[in-house]
Design a protein around this motif. Sequence first.
Motif, PDB file in Angstrom:
ATOM      1  N   UNK A 260       0.834  -1.201   0.000  1.00 21.01           N
ATOM      2  CA  UNK A 260       0.000   0.000   0.000  1.00 21.01           C
ATOM      3  C   UNK A 260       0.871   1.254   0.000  1.00 21.01           C
ATOM      4  N   UNK A 261       0.539   2.192  -0.870  1.00 22.55           N
ATOM      5  CA  UNK A 261       1.260   3.460  -0.972  1.00 22.55           C
ATOM      6  C   UNK A 261       0.261   4.594  -0.814  1.00 22.55           C
ATOM      7  N   UNK A 262       0.537   5.509   0.125  1.00 22.58           N
ATOM      8  CA  UNK A 262      -0.375   6.603   0.427  1.00 22.58           C
ATOM      9  C   UNK A 262       0.213   7.935  -0.018  1.00 22.58           C
ATOM     10  N   UNK A 263      -0.679   8.847  -0.347  1.00 20.57           N
ATOM     11  CA  UNK A 263      -0.337  10.237  -0.628  1.00 20.57           C
ATOM     12  C   UNK A 263      -1.102  11.101   0.361  1.00 20.57           C
ATOM     13  N   UNK A 264      -0.377  11.949   1.102  1.00 19.65           N
ATOM     14  CA  UNK A 264      -0.985  12.813   2.107  1.00 19.65           C
ATOM     15  C   UNK A 264      -0.705  14.261   1.736  1.00 19.65           C
ATOM     16  N   UNK A 265      -1.729  15.112   1.775  1.00 20.32           N
ATOM     17  CA  UNK A 265      -1.491  16.502   1.432  1.00 20.32           C
ATOM     18  C   UNK A 265      -2.681  17.393   1.681  1.00 20.32           C
ATOM     19  N   UNK A 266      -2.419  18.707   1.569  1.00 20.10           N
ATOM     20  CA  UNK A 266      -3.467  19.714   1.735  1.00 20.10           C
ATOM     21  C   UNK A 266      -4.141  19.997   0.401  1.00 20.10           C
ATOM     22  N   UNK A 267      -5.449  20.205   0.469  1.00 22.05           N
ATOM     23  CA  UNK A 267      -6.253  20.558  -0.701  1.00 22.05           C
ATOM     24  C   UNK A 267      -6.883  21.926  -0.441  1.00 22.05           C
ATOM     25  N   UNK A 268      -6.910  22.791  -1.453  1.00 19.30           N
ATOM     26  CA  UNK A 268      -7.611  24.062  -1.314  1.00 19.30           C
ATOM     27  C   UNK A 268      -6.859  25.215  -1.933  1.00 19.30           C
ATOM     28  N   UNK A 269      -7.610  26.225  -2.355  1.00 21.11           N
ATOM     29  CA  UNK A 269      -7.029  27.416  -2.951  1.00 21.11           C
ATOM     30  C   UNK A 269      -6.920  28.558  -1.958  1.00 21.11           C
ATOM     31  N   UNK A 270      -7.816  28.593  -0.976  1.00 21.24           N
ATOM     32  CA  UNK A 270      -7.833  29.670   0.009  1.00 21.24           C
ATOM     33  C   UNK A 270      -7.752  29.065   1.411  1.00 21.24           C
ATOM     34  N   UNK A 271      -7.334  29.883   2.379  1.00 16.27           N
ATOM     35  CA  UNK A 271      -7.128  29.392   3.735  1.00 16.27           C
ATOM     36  C   UNK A 271      -8.408  28.847   4.350  1.00 16.27           C
ATOM     37  N   UNK A 272      -9.566  29.434   4.001  1.00 15.17           N
ATOM     38  CA  UNK A 272     -10.824  28.993   4.605  1.00 15.17           C
ATOM     39  C   UNK A 272     -11.357  27.712   3.985  1.00 15.17           C
TER      40      UNK A 272
END
Length: 426
Positions: free
Chosen positions: A332-344
Amino acid sequence: MDCIGTSSESGSRMYTSESTKNAGFHEDDRCVDQVSPPRGGGSRNTSPLGRVGSRNTSPSRQKVVKTKPRGLDEETLATFGKAIHADVHMEDNIWAMLPEDLLQEILARVPPFMIFRLRPVCKRWNSLLQDNSFLKFHSQVPSHGPCLLTFWKNPQTPQCSVFSLPLKSWYRIPFTFLPQWAFWLVGSSGGLVCFSGLDGITFKTLVCNPLTQTWRTLPSMHYNQQRQLIMVVDRMDRSFKVIATSDLYGDRSLPTEVYDSKLNSWSLHQIMPAVNLCSSKMAYCDSRLYLETLSPLGLMMYCLDTGYWEHIPAKFPRSLLDGYLVAGTQKRLFLVGRIGLYSTLQSMRIWELDHAKITWVEISRMPPKYFRALLRLSAERFECFGQDNLICFTSWNQGKGLLYDVDKKVWSWIGGCALQSYNSQM
C-alpha cells in the motif's frame, strides 16, 4: 526500529518503529546509563473563551470556564493521561536468584529502549545486556508494539527519545556516541538509524545501532556529494542497503547508487529519467522506491531488484498544495497533502494508489478540529511520515504530533515532544 520521521539541527525527527535490533557493528560500545522521559511541551490555549471581555469584574459574578487546546477532545485527553501499569513491589531475594536462562527470557521481552535503564541495576545485568548473544536473542523476540523515535541536534549535544504507543510513555536514548558531522537524519529501518553530513568538505554517511551504541561509516560513493538517501533493512538476511538517487539540489543528473552492507561497497545503476522532482520526499514500499515528479508528471518508481526506473503516470489530485508519499503494509502506498485554494477552504486528505487503475483514491480526511489545531496558520509548514499503516503529522513549533491509524480509522494526539522539523525523509 522500523521508523517514520523528521530531523533538524535545532529540531527533531519522529519515526514509527517496531524495535531496536542488533546490527553486529565492530566499533567500540559506549554505555550511557541515565535514560529518563523528556519533559513534555504544553500547548497554548487558543480558545475564544480566553479572550472574553472584562466588563463584569465582580468576583461573585465571575464564571470559571475550563478550556483545553483545540482538537484535544475529552476522550483523547483521558486516554493519553491514563496510567498503564501500576507500580508492583518485587521481592529482591527472588529476582536475585533467577537462573541465567530464565533471566534472559525475561529481559529479552523488555522493550529495547528500556534496556538503557536496566544496565545500571547491577554488573551482572550490565554485562548480559551488552552481550552479543543476548542481543541476537532479543532481536528474535516479537516486538512489543509500534514506537515513535525523535531526534534533534542542538549546538551542545544530540538528543533522541522514543515514544511507546502501547505504554504511552517517552524514553530517552543516549546519542552522544555519534561523530559531530552526523547531523542529517536520513531514516531508520529494522533497528538501525542512518545519518549523513559534511566532515569538512567531504560528504559522509553512517549507519548506527542505538541499542548497542555502535556505528559504521560507509565507504565514499562514486559520485560523493550530497544526495537524496534512503535506507532499507532486510531482517531475514540481516543486512541493509542505502539507496542514493539524484543530487540533493537537483542541478545534476547522477547515476543511482546502492550500498550493500554484505559487500560493503556502492554499485552504480541507471540515472533517474526525471528532470523536475516535486520534493525530496521518498517512500520505500514492496522493494520499490517512489518519488513524486512533475516532468514527467506522476511518480518515478525504482525497483531495487532490477536496478531500473519506471514512470507511473498517476496524476495528482486537483488543488493539491503539498504532498507526502507514505509507505504502508501489503504494497500500500499513500499520498498525504493539503487541498484548497484559500485558507478557509483548506483540508488535509489521504489517498491510496490504485496500482491497477494507476489513480489516487481518497480514503480519509482529517477532521476539521484536528486540522485547525495542527495548522493554526493557512501557510504553516507541516511534516508527514509513516509506516505500517500509521501516519504521523507534525507542524512547525508544535509540542505534539497527530497520529492516524489507517486500519482502525482513528485519530489521536501524541504530546510532549518538540517538533521543530525540516528536511524529513522516509
